[in-house]
Structure formats: C-alpha cells, structure tokens
Design a protein around this motif. Structure first.
Motif, PDB file in Angstrom:
ATOM      1  N   GLY A  23       0.797  -1.215   0.000  1.00 24.71           N
ATOM      2  CA  GLY A  23       0.000   0.000   0.000  1.00 24.71           C
ATOM      3  C   GLY A  23       0.830   1.266   0.000  1.00 24.71           C
ATOM      4  N   SER A  24       2.136   1.152   0.123  1.00 25.08           N
ATOM      5  CA  SER A  24       2.983   2.335   0.195  1.00 25.08           C
ATOM      6  C   SER A  24       3.419   2.778  -1.191  1.00 25.08           C
ATOM      7  N   TYR A  25       3.506   4.081  -1.381  1.00 25.01           N
ATOM      8  CA  TYR A  25       3.958   4.635  -2.657  1.00 25.01           C
ATOM      9  C   TYR A  25       4.391   6.079  -2.439  1.00 25.01           C
ATOM     10  N   THR A  26       5.060   6.640  -3.412  1.00 29.01           N
ATOM     11  CA  THR A  26       5.488   8.032  -3.344  1.00 29.01           C
ATOM     12  C   THR A  26       4.525   8.893  -4.142  1.00 29.01           C
ATOM     13  N   ALA A  27       3.852   9.800  -3.455  1.00 27.34           N
ATOM     14  CA  ALA A  27       2.965  10.764  -4.113  1.00 27.34           C
ATOM     15  C   ALA A  27       3.744  12.057  -4.332  1.00 27.34           C
ATOM     16  N   SER A  28       3.471  12.715  -5.455  1.00 27.10           N
ATOM     17  CA  SER A  28       4.227  13.936  -5.754  1.00 27.10           C
ATOM     18  C   SER A  28       3.443  14.802  -6.721  1.00 27.10           C
ATOM     19  N   GLY A  29       3.942  16.018  -6.921  1.00 27.63           N
ATOM     20  CA  GLY A  29       3.305  16.918  -7.873  1.00 27.63           C
ATOM     21  C   GLY A  29       3.914  18.300  -7.824  1.00 27.63           C
ATOM     22  N   TYR A  30       3.274  19.229  -8.528  1.00 23.16           N
ATOM     23  CA  TYR A  30       3.753  20.611  -8.603  1.00 23.16           C
ATOM     24  C   TYR A  30       2.590  21.567  -8.389  1.00 23.16           C
ATOM     25  N   ILE A  31       2.940  22.788  -7.983  1.00 24.64           N
ATOM     26  CA  ILE A  31       1.959  23.869  -7.924  1.00 24.64           C
ATOM     27  C   ILE A  31       2.538  25.076  -8.655  1.00 24.64           C
ATOM     28  N   PHE A  32       1.823  25.529  -9.693  1.00 24.86           N
ATOM     29  CA  PHE A  32       2.236  26.681 -10.489  1.00 24.86           C
ATOM     30  C   PHE A  32       1.174  27.769 -10.396  1.00 24.86           C
ATOM     31  N   ASP A  33       1.572  29.021 -10.698  1.00 22.82           N
ATOM     32  CA  ASP A  33       0.576  30.073 -10.797  1.00 22.82           C
ATOM     33  C   ASP A  33      -0.015  30.085 -12.200  1.00 22.82           C
ATOM     34  N   THR A  56       5.605  22.930  -0.467  1.00 23.90           N
ATOM     35  CA  THR A  56       6.290  22.959  -1.761  1.00 23.90           C
ATOM     36  C   THR A  56       7.638  23.662  -1.639  1.00 23.90           C
ATOM     37  N   ASP A  57       8.591  23.247  -2.490  1.00 19.37           N
ATOM     38  CA  ASP A  57       9.910  23.863  -2.490  1.00 19.37           C
ATOM     39  C   ASP A  57       9.960  25.009  -3.504  1.00 19.37           C
ATOM     40  N   ALA A  58      11.161  25.511  -3.791  1.00 22.76           N
ATOM     41  CA  ALA A  58      11.321  26.665  -4.689  1.00 22.76           C
ATOM     42  C   ALA A  58      10.874  26.369  -6.101  1.00 22.76           C
TER      43      ALA A  58
END
Length: 298
Positions: A23-33, A56-58
């Motif tokens: 059941g374990s996994y790596t979730a990820s994504g981005y946030i843009f304007d 979120t990072d830089a």
C-alpha cells in the motif's frame, strides 16, 4: 524435510513483507501560478490513508510517502487554488495544482467547451461603475483585484454582444449570465452560455390563442443541470426595453400568473424573460433565457 520447512517459512515471510508494503507509494506533484511560475511555500494538508502536512519547495514541487487514497488540500494565504483538493492513489500518485493571487480568473463556455472566439464580459463595480473586457478564444478572462473599488463585483456576459441571433438559436444559447463575486483571489465556475433546456413556453388560452385575460398558467422547461438552490423568475419589459417588474421566485415548472408584478401589472403587450438563479461552487449565478413576446388582448 527440515530444509523444506525453513524454505517455506522464508517464502511466507517474504510474502507477508510484500503485502505489508503493497500500500505504500510516493505521491508527488507541482503547484504553479496562472502564468506557469512555481509557487513556493504552499502547505498541503493530507488526510485519508496518510495524514499530516508538507510544503512545496522553490520549484513548486512536493513529495510524500503515502498509503491508500490520500486527499490533498493546498493552502497559502492570499491564494486560491484549482482544483481545491485532489486525491492520489498508488495507481495515480501525482497531482498538479494551479494557484492565483491578486486576481480573479474566469471562463465563458458553451456546454463546458471553449466558445472559439472572444466574448464580451462586463464588470460592474461600486455604485454605478462598469467596464467591458474581452475573453481570449478559449473564453478565459482575468480581473485584477486592485482595479475595482468596493468588496464585490458583478460579472456578466450579454450574449447578443458576441453572437448573432442565428448563432444564439444554433448553439441553443442563453441571453445573459451573471455571477456575484467577492473581490478576492478565485477561480470561478464557468459562465456557461448553453441553455441546458431553460425555456419559457409561450402562454396560450384554452383555444390555443394568445393570452386574453388573467389568471393563467405559465409553463417552463426546467434548467437541466446539477446545481444547488434553483429558483425561477419571470421578468417583464415593454417593447422598448423598459423594465416593468417581475414575479416572485418559484421552484416548480408551472406558475399561476394573475397579472400582478413587483412594480405594477402586466395588462399590456410584453416581452418576457425567464431567469434561473442557483448556486455553484459557493457562488450565486443567474442565467436568463431568451424572451417571449405576449400580446395582451383584454
């Protein structure tokens, strides 16, 4: 025999370990304007199979170890996000958000699709201020918050400004669409010009002739769309577009009209407009169908 026992035990342990980690996994994504720039420092609140917060990072990137279905809600003061929340799973572990600050972003559409042309949008602000802006061909428009005084604006599109009468009929369009908007960062629900069946059926008497007296039943074709708190209104105008008044709100598909309006009576030749008021994504919207002309014959 002893060796076979330990081999089976080892296989069982490996199977259990595999199930425990399945059941374990790596979730990820981005946030843009809305211009495609990364937004740093957005807090994402996790709930469901995993909980907690990440940032979120830089580069606008976020990543977390997750289990099961995880709901993610982005937050940053002074921003609105689209979508407002997203769910990730092991099969679909990525989610991308768009954020906006200092402006309102909206879209004009036809049955959810881009109009394929620029459409005139009117912004009403203050006591009597108005400004016309144009969408792009995808129907998108942006409204800077610091441009208008007050705490709210009315945003509308008057369909005859952008479509011919032939096109209105061909595309089955409404006549107006309005939305009431607080002046704060937001992604608005679409100002959808499609009628979704909204129609006022021309009133006739029992012999099929045009109306010759009161009271009588008004029939409508209901607004065929999933919206909240739907109400209907009838608006009355003279042939030179002088507003005469309206009926009270009603929720059914028929309405007994006795000729009394909020500002007088309807004992004259009239153009009628049918309006639908409803809520969507927390906003109030008003959709107005095309007119019906009724010649009053006492």
């Amino acid at each position: 025999m002893k060796r076979a026992f330990w081999l089976l035990l080892l296989i069982g342990a490996l199977l259990l370990a595999g199930c425990a980690g399945s059941g374990s996994y790596t979730a990820s994504g981005y946030i843009f304007d809305d211009e495609g720039n990364p937004i740093e420092g957005v807090e994402l609140v996790l709930s469901g199979g995993s909980s907690g917060t990440i940032t979120t990072d830089a580069q606008g990137y976020w990543e977390t170890e997750a289990k099961g279905t995880v709901t993610i809600i982005p937050r940053k003061e002074g921003y609105a996000f689209q979508p407002k929340e997203a769910a990730v799973t092991k099969q679909e572990p990525q989610a991308i958000f768009t954020g906006v600050t200092g402006k309102i972003i909206g879209r004009v559409s036809i049955a959810g699709e881009p109009p394929g042309r620029e459409v005139v949008v009117t912004v009403e602000y203050g006591e009597s201020g108005t400004e016309e802006i144009l969408t792009d061909e995808n129907g998108e428009f942006k409204i800077p918050l610091d441009k208008y005084p007050g705490e709210e604006v009315w945003i509308s599109t008057y369909v005859p400004d952008s479509f011919t009468s032939e096109e209105q009929e061909e595309y089955d369009l409404l006549r107006w669409v309005y939305i009431y908007v607080p002046l704060e960062p937001a992604f608005l629900p679409d100002l959808d010009l499609y009628s979704y069946g909204l129609r006022l059926k021309k009133p006739t008497d029992t012999d099929g002739e045009e109306i010759s007296g009161f009271p009588y039943e008004v029939e409508i074709s209901p607004y065929d769309r999933e919206v909240d708190n739907l109400l209907y209104y009838l608006y009355f105008y003279t042939f030179d577009d002088t507003y005469l008044g309206s009926t009270d709100d009603f929720t059914g598909t028929t309405f007994s009209f006795d000729g009394e309006l909020s500002e007088g009576t309807a004992e004259q030749d009239l153009d009628w407009y049918l309006g639908a008021e409803f809520q969507q994504d927390g906003y109030y919207l008003f959709a107005y169908a095309g007119w019906v002309t009724v010649f009053y014959r006492p």
